[in-house]
Design a protein around this motif. Structure first.
Motif: not given
Length: 150
Positions: A63, A144, A114, A146, A97, A111, A148
């Protein structure tokens, strides 16, 4: 042309977004960049392969750091306060976030980062003949990413 059916599918504009980091609450930013991930490539050739070339396999995910830019306000030291929590091999890690919003302010893509923590702060440059806003930059590492979709 007049009278044709209009397509309701349009790309999202990238200028309406929010960033939430637990330590900074919801902060306003001018720019966000570095939302990327890559899989490292492992080249491998086993000993009895009839081909004289390697095969490529996916390896560890990597990342990139996320860069946040925002205007400087009087008495706003949130970046520096978070950065100053770094002690020998310890840091307060926060989840972050980033939300891309639609016209009504609803998130369309999110996005989630973490265990984010600041790695670099760059203060503004100063010019006696300039007329730009003072902007500081925060670079954060994370473990990390992720995505959504709403």
């Amino acid at each position: 042309m007049a009278g044709e059916a209009q397509d309701n599918v349009w790309p999202l504009p990238k200028f309406y977004f929010t960033v939430e980091i637990a330590t900074l609450a919801e902060a306003t930013f001018q720019e966000v960049s570095g939302l990327d991930v890559e899989a490292q490539v492992i080249e491998y050739r086993h000993g009895n392969s009839p081909d004289f070339s390697t095969i490529k396999m996916p390896g560890i995910k990597k990342y990139g750091n996320v860069t946040l830019k925002k205007g400087i306000f009087k008495g706003d030291n949130k970046f520096w306060d978070w950065f100053n929590t770094i002690k020998m091999n310890t840091i307060k890690r926060e989840d972050a976030t980033i939300k891309l919003l639609d016209e009504e302010g609803n998130p369309t893509m999110v996005w989630a980062l973490k265990n984010a923590w600041p790695t670099k702060i760059t203060g503004t440059d100063m010019k006696s003949d300039g007329n730009e806003v003072a902007v500081e930059t925060l670079e954060i590492a994370h473990e990390g990413l992720t995505i959504e979709n709403s």
